[in-house]
Design a protein around this motif. Structure first.
Motif, PDB file in Angstrom:
ATOM      1  N   PHE A  57       0.569  -1.312  -0.141  1.00 34.76           N
ATOM      2  CA  PHE A  57       0.224   0.091   0.011  1.00 34.76           C
ATOM      3  C   PHE A  57       0.708   0.975  -0.069  1.00 34.76           C
ATOM      4  O   PHE A  57       1.623   0.675   0.225  1.00 34.76           O
ATOM      5  N   GLN A  58       0.417   2.776  -0.562  1.00 30.98           N
ATOM      6  CA  GLN A  58       1.049   3.881  -0.445  1.00 30.98           C
ATOM      7  C   GLN A  58       0.904   4.461   0.906  1.00 30.98           C
ATOM      8  O   GLN A  58       1.742   5.346   1.155  1.00 30.98           O
ATOM      9  N   SER A  59      -0.569   4.288   1.700  1.00 27.96           N
ATOM     10  CA  SER A  59      -0.572   4.441   2.848  1.00 27.96           C
ATOM     11  C   SER A  59      -1.405   4.089   3.978  1.00 27.96           C
ATOM     12  O   SER A  59      -2.365   3.109   3.198  1.00 27.96           O
ATOM     13  N   ILE A  60      -1.679   4.082   4.557  1.00 26.77           N
ATOM     14  CA  ILE A  60      -2.394   3.619   6.036  1.00 26.77           C
ATOM     15  C   ILE A  60      -3.845   3.766   5.271  1.00 26.77           C
ATOM     16  O   ILE A  60      -4.582   2.628   5.161  1.00 26.77           O
ATOM     17  N   LYS A  66      -8.879  -0.154   1.118  1.00 22.73           N
ATOM     18  CA  LYS A  66      -9.125  -1.735  -0.102  1.00 22.73           C
ATOM     19  C   LYS A  66      -9.939  -2.370   1.284  1.00 22.73           C
ATOM     20  O   LYS A  66     -10.198  -3.721   0.345  1.00 22.73           O
ATOM     21  N   ALA A  67      -9.754  -2.383   2.294  1.00 19.45           N
ATOM     22  CA  ALA A  67     -10.395  -3.300   3.306  1.00 19.45           C
ATOM     23  C   ALA A  67     -11.416  -2.968   3.051  1.00 19.45           C
ATOM     24  O   ALA A  67     -12.530  -3.657   4.597  1.00 19.45           O
ATOM     25  N   SER A  71     -11.326   5.212   3.682  1.00 20.01           N
ATOM     26  CA  SER A  71     -11.271   6.039   2.748  1.00 20.01           C
ATOM     27  C   SER A  71      -8.988   6.379   2.260  1.00 20.01           C
ATOM     28  O   SER A  71      -8.882   6.503   3.566  1.00 20.01           O
ATOM     29  N   ALA A  72      -9.064   6.401   1.181  1.00  9.66           N
ATOM     30  CA  ALA A  72      -7.345   7.125   0.782  1.00  9.66           C
ATOM     31  C   ALA A  72      -7.085   7.750   1.580  1.00  9.66           C
ATOM     32  O   ALA A  72      -5.637   7.631   1.948  1.00  9.66           O
ATOM     33  N   GLY A  73      -7.271   8.642   1.730  1.00  7.00           N
ATOM     34  CA  GLY A  73      -7.315  10.436   2.281  1.00  7.00           C
ATOM     35  C   GLY A  73      -7.772  10.168   4.470  1.00  7.00           C
ATOM     36  O   GLY A  73      -6.640  11.342   4.920  1.00  7.00           O
ATOM     37  N   ASP A  74      -7.522   8.648   4.629  1.00 14.47           N
ATOM     38  CA  ASP A  74      -7.849   9.056   5.762  1.00 14.47           C
ATOM     39  C   ASP A  74      -6.226   8.739   6.683  1.00 14.47           C
ATOM     40  O   ASP A  74      -5.116   8.354   5.906  1.00 14.47           O
TER      41      ASP A  74
END
Length: 119
Positions: A57-60, A66-67, A71-74
């Motif tokens: 993953f690029q970030s947490i 993905k789970a 969201s990706a911004g979290d």
């Protein structure tokens, strides 16, 4: 009266322990996951650099997205709000770590190695 934090005594004692060499790692290995998520500096540990090096993953935020847990911004702080069993399952299924606690322990190790005087 001091606040007891998992056998580490009061808050001042926990802060002093975290400052000592190996202190964060001792905390990461001693406290249960729910307490770690409250006590560790998650944004400093689960950086994009760490996530890209040790996970797919690029970030947490991307791991959470993905789970279906965020969201990706979290920010890393969001993981404290996610059910631990779902978080552990996602980490186990998508990374080389067996649990979120193991991932955090590696993050502490990585963080400490990047500090002046670190290993």
């Amino acid at each position: 009266m001091g606040l007891n934090l998992g056998g580490f005594g009061d808050l001042k004692g926990l802060i002093e322990k975290a400052k000592s060499p190996g202190g964060l790692m001792e905390i990461a290995k001693s406290l249960p996951l729910d307490q770690l998520l409250q006590k560790l500096p998650l944004d400093s540990l689960l950086t994009p650099e760490f996530m890209q090096k040790y996970t797919p993953f690029q970030s947490i935020g991307e791991l959470l997205e993905k789970a279906g847990l965020g969201s990706a911004g979290d920010s890393a702080q969001r993981i404290a709000e996610v059910p631990q069993d779902k978080l552990d399952n996602q980490v186990k299924e998508t990374t080389s770590f067996g649990s979120m606690q193991q991932l955090l322990q590696k993050a502490v190790e990585y963080y400490q190695s990047r500090q002046p005087g670190g290993k």
